[in-house]
Structures are given as structure tokens and as C-alpha cells.
Design a protein around this motif. Structure first.
Motif, PDB file in Angstrom:
ATOM      1  N   ALA A   2     125.944  79.904 -80.027  1.00 24.15           N
ATOM      2  CA  ALA A   2     127.339  80.083 -79.597  1.00 24.15           C
ATOM      3  C   ALA A   2     128.192  80.598 -80.753  1.00 24.15           C
ATOM      4  O   ALA A   2     129.002  81.510 -80.583  1.00 24.15           O
ATOM      5  N   GLN A   3     127.993  80.025 -81.943  1.00 20.68           N
ATOM      6  CA  GLN A   3     128.799  80.471 -83.091  1.00 20.68           C
ATOM      7  C   GLN A   3     128.553  81.945 -83.393  1.00 20.68           C
ATOM      8  O   GLN A   3     129.483  82.673 -83.754  1.00 20.68           O
TER       9      GLN A   3
ATOM     10  N   HIS B  33     124.106  71.666 -92.845  1.00 21.36           N
ATOM     11  CA  HIS B  33     124.404  71.768 -91.407  1.00 21.36           C
ATOM     12  C   HIS B  33     124.333  70.372 -90.797  1.00 21.36           C
ATOM     13  O   HIS B  33     123.322  69.679 -90.958  1.00 21.36           O
ATOM     14  N   PHE B  34     125.375  69.991 -90.086  1.00 22.05           N
ATOM     15  CA  PHE B  34     125.332  68.725 -89.348  1.00 22.05           C
ATOM     16  C   PHE B  34     125.797  69.044 -87.936  1.00 22.05           C
ATOM     17  O   PHE B  34     126.799  69.728 -87.734  1.00 22.05           O
ATOM     18  N   TYR B  35     125.026  68.576 -86.934  1.00 20.12           N
ATOM     19  CA  TYR B  35     125.152  69.177 -85.614  1.00 20.12           C
ATOM     20  C   TYR B  35     126.295  68.640 -84.774  1.00 20.12           C
ATOM     21  O   TYR B  35     126.673  69.247 -83.783  1.00 20.12           O
ATOM     22  N   GLY B  36     126.824  67.471 -85.126  1.00 15.31           N
ATOM     23  CA  GLY B  36     127.906  66.925 -84.306  1.00 15.31           C
ATOM     24  C   GLY B  36     127.410  66.181 -83.082  1.00 15.31           C
ATOM     25  O   GLY B  36     128.130  66.076 -82.086  1.00 15.31           O
TER      26      GLY B  36
ATOM     27  N   LYS C  90     124.398  75.446 -80.159  1.00 17.28           N
ATOM     28  CA  LYS C  90     125.597  75.468 -81.004  1.00 17.28           C
ATOM     29  C   LYS C  90     125.614  76.700 -81.911  1.00 17.28           C
ATOM     30  O   LYS C  90     126.621  77.422 -81.973  1.00 17.28           O
TER      31      LYS C  90
ATOM     32  N   LYS D 138     130.246  84.034 -80.677  1.00 14.61           N
ATOM     33  CA  LYS D 138     131.702  84.020 -80.923  1.00 14.61           C
ATOM     34  C   LYS D 138     132.059  84.922 -82.106  1.00 14.61           C
ATOM     35  O   LYS D 138     133.108  85.565 -82.098  1.00 14.61           O
ATOM     36  N   LYS D 139     131.199  84.970 -83.106  1.00 20.73           N
ATOM     37  CA  LYS D 139     131.415  85.879 -84.245  1.00 20.73           C
ATOM     38  C   LYS D 139     131.592  87.305 -83.739  1.00 20.73           C
ATOM     39  O   LYS D 139     132.416  88.070 -84.253  1.00 20.73           O
ATOM     40  N   MET D 140     130.830  87.675 -82.708  1.00 21.85           N
ATOM     41  CA  MET D 140     130.885  89.034 -82.168  1.00 21.85           C
ATOM     42  C   MET D 140     131.969  89.173 -81.094  1.00 21.85           C
ATOM     43  O   MET D 140     132.072  90.209 -80.446  1.00 21.85           O
TER      44      MET D 140
ATOM     45  N   GLU E  30     121.840  85.131 -84.097  1.00 26.37           N
ATOM     46  CA  GLU E  30     122.473  86.410 -83.784  1.00 26.37           C
ATOM     47  C   GLU E  30     121.464  87.368 -83.171  1.00 26.37           C
ATOM     48  O   GLU E  30     121.789  88.118 -82.247  1.00 26.37           O
TER      49      GLU E  30
ATOM     50  N   GLN F 188     131.380  72.065 -78.442  1.00 26.56           N
ATOM     51  CA  GLN F 188     132.438  71.909 -79.448  1.00 26.56           C
ATOM     52  C   GLN F 188     132.859  73.236 -80.064  1.00 26.56           C
ATOM     53  O   GLN F 188     133.930  73.326 -80.666  1.00 26.56           O
ATOM     54  N   VAL F 189     132.010  74.251 -79.968  1.00 24.14           N
ATOM     55  CA  VAL F 189     132.295  75.533 -80.626  1.00 24.14           C
ATOM     56  C   VAL F 189     132.321  76.698 -79.633  1.00 24.14           C
ATOM     57  O   VAL F 189     132.225  77.859 -80.034  1.00 24.14           O
ATOM     58  N   SER F 190     132.436  76.366 -78.338  1.00 23.03           N
ATOM     59  CA  SER F 190     132.386  77.397 -77.300  1.00 23.03           C
ATOM     60  C   SER F 190     133.657  77.390 -76.467  1.00 23.03           C
ATOM     61  O   SER F 190     134.465  76.469 -76.556  1.00 23.03           O
ATOM     62  N   ASP F 191     133.795  78.409 -75.623  1.00 22.84           N
ATOM     63  CA  ASP F 191     134.986  78.520 -74.790  1.00 22.84           C
ATOM     64  C   ASP F 191     134.995  77.519 -73.663  1.00 22.84           C
ATOM     65  O   ASP F 191     136.037  77.027 -73.258  1.00 22.84           O
TER      66      ASP F 191
END
Lengths: 383, 383
Positions: A25-26, A338-341, A22, A29-31, A286, A48-51
Motif C-alpha cells: 500500500a505504501q 520496520h515495525f508493522y503496527g 502495508k 500510495k507513493k505512485m 513496488e 493504517q496507511v491506505s485510503d
């Protein structure tokens, strides 16, 4: 290695969709990169946070091949993966980092230890268990470790006396001397495709003794400067020995007589590196993305001392997570939550973490411990 | 206000899916919340990192209502939104922050200015334009601003002499004295549902004069301590005057004779606050999520001086973005690279940004300016 990537259309594939995937991926996605997650659980934290998510297991060669084929670079959030198809594709020139050969080596803790030992890296005394008699070679107490499949304290057993032999692991294993530990130490090391190597601060790990899971990490470690330098050198030597590309969590023991011994290496972001998200100029997540996409590594400088606490599922609960104490905990200055979902909690499952930054390390630790008392992850089902 | 939320199942809706929505979504996901984006563009930057997208425009009452109904809290990444249905739902008790009444007020720059003025906040001299003759009330040069719809320098015109009256804006407008600017200044201010208020460091904005878009932000501003305190006080007073809940970008002028005048207020994360992602203990984006979900505000402490540079689409290009210089730019220590994932570039469009941290502000600025020279966002179509 000479890789040319088009960063405007860069696609990154990640094997594994838990909390490590997760945050990886974040950062990708930032980049601006396109991110696909391979994971068997629909709607896993990383998805949940990816394409895109490919629903599939880590031992499914077709799905692994699909992930590699659809992406410019593929990397890992976990090492328990079937490497056969990945090795074949790596040999054909696909960008898979760390190399699946390295992943395979690391999967076998005995082979991992043997390689480090051969390269002159200090490790605890160890011996392969071929027959039951081997278990007694070092006398008692002794540690027995499964060669494969262990994590978070699983696959490790302490045999205190001969009577404990009945508790011995049946699977392929080795024994290890019981080290007289002063501190458990960890260092994140990154190495990119071009061989640039970079080391994060040395940190201290504190364990929840009920289940042997690291639950607090303190950055920087409270150790002497000379030891710090030695630990950094050894950690870098480990990743060079492995010819690793990516980010690696090096876990070490500092013995009571100040000897440094390497315990094991994780070929991916590591729980002991979560503090880097807030405390370092470049996070471990990163840094991994930079390392595997042939970008220069970022600065690993510590901006502030910090303490990280894992939020583990409370004993006695299953089902949908129910978190208590957020409002009160977030009143603590410098606390990041941070909570992972994850859709389900279970006892001691890693559900989230918090990091507290403070100019004083002792204050950071104190605040983190207060937060640990406040925040409780229960579940919808009482066991 | 007394709101009780269940943070274990918290759902956040965001109106607008550009870069601000994207980073807001990433911070909400960090805390484990479910995020839905309303945006007309399929696969907009924020949707790429969120759980769900509702495809719809910002003036579509049905889609706005759907977003509000499906989420525990709804917030904004932009103020150009049809507020009628939102006001109705807000009155019925739906959690929409900032209040749609405030959004509506801010949409009209004249009303915004009038309110601040009435509350005793220093603003440049201004006058509503009812007839063409009003344009000449302050003599020349004078600034004319459209009451509604302007952003990034659009909807603002400088009338140097009477001859420029032919260039005057036809829409509803007001005029404003041309201030003798020493520096353009900005402050992010957060206020949560309980009325807790918190102010970020005062920063300096430097503009690309070709198009009047802020392209560099320096944190902290290079100003005297007494001025800093005064600017913070005025900024906080603005948000109290508005009774705002959320995060607000307060833009101010520091005149050559050290007078402070409020220019305008953005009721959302703001470009001048991007530096907070890396430079402050709590980013403006997480702060917004905390503010609108009734959580305590995080520390706004500056961890390191920094300089932020916008990556604007190069003149002469359209189409898919093609970014040059990433590898070279990422060699700069302390540089963090953000690229938003927009599918199309156009001249001066905000496509990404970088932030450089350095113990020395001058060094950070120097490095950021070097990065600005290196990084070029071109496009697949040459105009």
C-alpha cells in the motif's frame, strides 16, 4: 494482454492487510494510486496507511466482489483466499493478478509440485498420500506436508522413524524426500501483464529452528557464480511455467552435492524479499504494483549487500506489543527499522523486521545479529 | 535534554499534510508509530497514508493545541504556522520540534539572516527596508525580499534599475546584494534532541527560470572536495547556531569567485532532499522522525549518485490532475516515480517528482531530463 489503465485515477485493491499489504500500500500510495484493503481486522497494519478498508474475511464472496468491483486492479498479500467468486470475476474480464486460478493451484502444494515437475523443473521426490501405507513409501526419515493451509512451518512434519507415524498429519497430504540441505535459497521473480520478467538477486535464508520460521535473510547468497546463474534460470522458468503475473517468492534447496531443487512458490511479496526495500533499486512491493498495473518493471539491481532479521514476538507474551532496545539498535549504522503496527503480539508472530546495509556482507550479517540480540518484542500480557 | 518515550505507543503529530507530510508519515508508519495530520484540506496527501486527520488551519490555536495534546511529539512540514499557542505549550513542556521559537524566527527572513550574520556565518550583504529610500542603498540591480510569507520564489523581486521601484514589495522587507552565482547549493542537516548532528551530501539545485522554482537536484554536487568540506562545515554551523532539532534544508550560493554564502534555511524536509529517499541510507523524512523522537540519527551515506526532477503542473491547466507518460517514463532503469495524490493541479504546482539513480551522475541527469520531457501533469480543466 492489452490493458489500458488511467494512472491518474488508478485504484488498487489488496486482499489482506498484514505487513505485506502495508508495504504494498505504501508503494502504491507513493505512485499516487488509491488503495483499498480487504481484511477482517479493523485498523490492520495495511489499513493504517491506505485510503480505505473493507472489513471482511478472505472467504466472504460478497466482500471479495465488492473489493474487485471498486478497484481497477486487485491483488493479494496472501494465498489463503476463497477463489470461486474471484475466478468468476476474472473470467468476466476483471483485473485480478495473479490470476485466481493460479492462486488456487498454489494453495494445493501437491498440485503446485506436480505442475513444476511436469514442466521439467527439479523438485524433491514426492508422492501423494492416499492411504496411511503411502507414508512409508520412501522409508524414513521422510517429510510429510499438508496439501493446503500451511505456512511458516505449519502443516509440515518430519517423520524420523516408523514410530513417528502417530504424529502424521491427518489432512490431505503428500510425502517428500528429506533433502540433505546445504543452504535454503530464495529468489523473487516479477512478471508483468505484458510478460516482461525480471529476477532479483539470489539470497540465503537462515531459520529459527525452534519453530522453522525464516528469521535471517542474507543478500546476496554466498554461493558460486555458476550456481547463481542456474538458480536464477530455474526460478524464472517456474514463473513462466505458472504464467504468473505479479511477484513471486521462489524457495529452493541447495543440496550438499550442489543440486538445486525447488521447494515451493509464494504468489506474492515474500519475507525473503524484504531486503529489497533498502537494498535494491526497486523494492519487491513496488515491483508488484508495477507488474499488476501494466507498468514496466523496475530495475532489480542490488545497491548494497544486506542482512534482514525478522522481529518475532518473544515466547511468554501476548497482548499489546512492547518493544525493547529500539534506541540502542538504531545506533547501528545502516540499520533500517520496520515495525508493522499489529495490535497484538504472540510467540513467534512476525511483528517487524530490520535490514542492515553494509559494503561488506559479513559486516551486515554481524550487525544484524547484534540487532537481533538487542531488539525484543514482548507483550502487555505475561503468559 | 533528557526525554523518555515509549516507542511501542509513540504518537507523532504533523502540522501540514502536503507531500512533505505524506512522506514523513510513511516513514513514521514504517517504524510502527501512530500518525495524525493537521491540515485544512480533507483527504490531503498526508492524511491518505496516516491514521488520523484533524481538519484545521495552521493558524487555528484550538486545532494546533488538539494536535499537540493528542500526540507524544509534534513536528512541522511547513513554517507558515501561528506559533503563539505552540510557544505556550512548548514552555509547558510539550514536545514540539523544531521549537516554535525557532519556527517563528525562521518565518522572518530578516531576523533569520541577522542571527546567522551575528553567529559569523557568511551571508550576502543585506539591509532592512524602513523607508522607500532604503531600497536604493545598494544601488541597482538589487534583490528585495519580503520578511515573511515567501516560498518557491514568491516574495522575492529583482529590481534591475531605479525604474523597477514601482514593482517593489509593499510588505515589510529587506534588500540583498545581487550575488554573482556560479551554482545554487543545498545541504540537509539533521540534529536530534540529544544534540547529535549529521549532514547529508552537498547537492546542486537547478531552477525553472520561468517561475524560479527548483526543478532539478543533482546529488552529489559537481564541486571540488575542499569546497564540499567548507559547505558542510558552514551548514552544520547554521543548525548549531539555531539550536535546531529536526531536519533543516540549508540553501547556499556558490559565487563565481568560489565564495560560499548562506541564502536561507528551511526548518523541515526540503525539496532539495527528496533524492535521499532512494539515494541515501536514511531518507531526510525518516531522519526527521528519528530526530524529533529522541532516536539516534541514521547514516546519511550516499548509496548512488542521482538526479531528482520535480513534476510541476503544466501551464494552462487546472482541476483534477491528468498525468501523461508514466508508462514510457517507467521504462527508464533506476527511475523512481512519486505522485503526491493532490486532488487539484494548477500551473507550476508541485504534483510529484522522480529520482533517477545511476552509477554515473551524468547518466542519471540525462535520464532525469528525458523523464522530464516525457512526464506531463495536465488537468481536467483547460484554462
Amino acid at each position: 494482454m492489452n490493458k489500458t489503465f488511467n494512472y491518474s485515477t488508478m485504484k488498487v485493491g489488496i486482499i489482506g492487510g498484514g505487513q505485506l499489504g502495508k508495504i504494498m500500500a505504501q508503494k502504491a500510495k507513493k505512485m499516487g494510486f488509491h488503495v483499498t484493503i480487504l481484511d477482517p481486522t479493523l485498523n490492520c497494519p495495511a489499513a493504517q496507511v491506505s485510503d480505505k478498508q473493507i472489513i471482511g474475511g478472505f472467504h466472504d464472496p460478497e466482500k471479495l466482489a465488492q473489493l474487485v468491483n471498486e478497484n481497477d486492479v486487485t491483488t493479494f498479500e496472501l494465498e489463503h483466499v476463497d477463489t470461486s467468486i474471484l475466478k468468476k470475476m476474472f473470467d468476466e474480464g476483471k483485473n485480478i493478478y495473479p490470476s485466481p486460478y493460479l492462486i488456487e493451484l498454489i494453495q494445493d502444494k501437491y498440485k503446485q509440485k506436480e505442475l513444476l515437475d511436469k514442466k521439467g523443473i527439479p523438485v524433491p521426490a514426492y508422492k501423494k498420500v492416499d492411504t496411511k501405507a503411502c507414508l512409508e513409501s520412501f522409508g524414513f526419515p521422510v517429510i510429510q506436508k499438508a496439501r493446503k493451509g500451511g505456512y511458516d512451518g505449519k502443516g509440515v512434519v518430519l517423520l524420523k522413524t516408523k514410530d513417528d507415524l502417530s504424529k502424521a498429519i491427518e489432512a490431505e497430504s503428500f510425502i517428500e524426500e528429506l533433502v540433505d540441505i546445504q543452504k535454503e535459497i530464495a529468489v523473487m521473480v516479477a512478471r508483468n501483464i505484458e510478460g516482461e520478467i525480471s529476477c532479483y538477486p539470489v539470497v540465503e535464508m537462515l531459520f529459527d529452528e525452534r519453530v522453522n520460521i525464516c528469521d535471517i535473510v542474507i543478500a546476496p547468497a554466498r554461493i558460486e557464480e555458476s550456481l547463481r546463474k542456474e538458480i536464477e534460470d530455474i526460478s524464472i522458468k517456474c514463473i513462466e511455467a505458472l504464467d504468473g503475473v505479479g511477484i513471486f517468492g521462489v524457495e529452493l534447496f541447495l543440496t550438499k552435492d550442489n543440486k538445486i531443487l525447488v521447494n515451493e512458490i509464494a504468489p506474492r511479496p515474500h519475507n525473503s524479499g524484504h531486503y529489497t526495500i533498502e537494498s535494491c533499486l526497486t523494492s519487491q512491493f513496488e515491483q508488484l504494483i508495477r507488474a499488476v498495473t501494466n507498468l514496466p518493471l523496475g530495475s532489480t539491481k542490488l545497491i548494497s549487500p544486506s542482512a534482514m532479521v525478522n522481529l518475532l514476538g518473544e515466547e511468554g507474551y501476548n497482548g499489546e506489543p512492547v518493544i525493547e532496545g529500539i534506541h540502542e539498535a538504531l545506533e547501528i549504522p545502516g540499520l533500517s527499522f520496520h515495525f508493522y503496527g499489529k495490535k497484538e503480539t504472540s510467540p513467534f508472530r512476525k511483528m517487524g523486521h530490520i535490514t542492515v546495509l553494509d559494503e561488506s556482507l559479513e559486516e551486515a550479517l554481524k550487525k544484524a545479529q547484534i540487532a537481533k540480540e538487542i531488539l525484543k518484542v514482548k507483550g502487555s500480557v505475561k503468559l
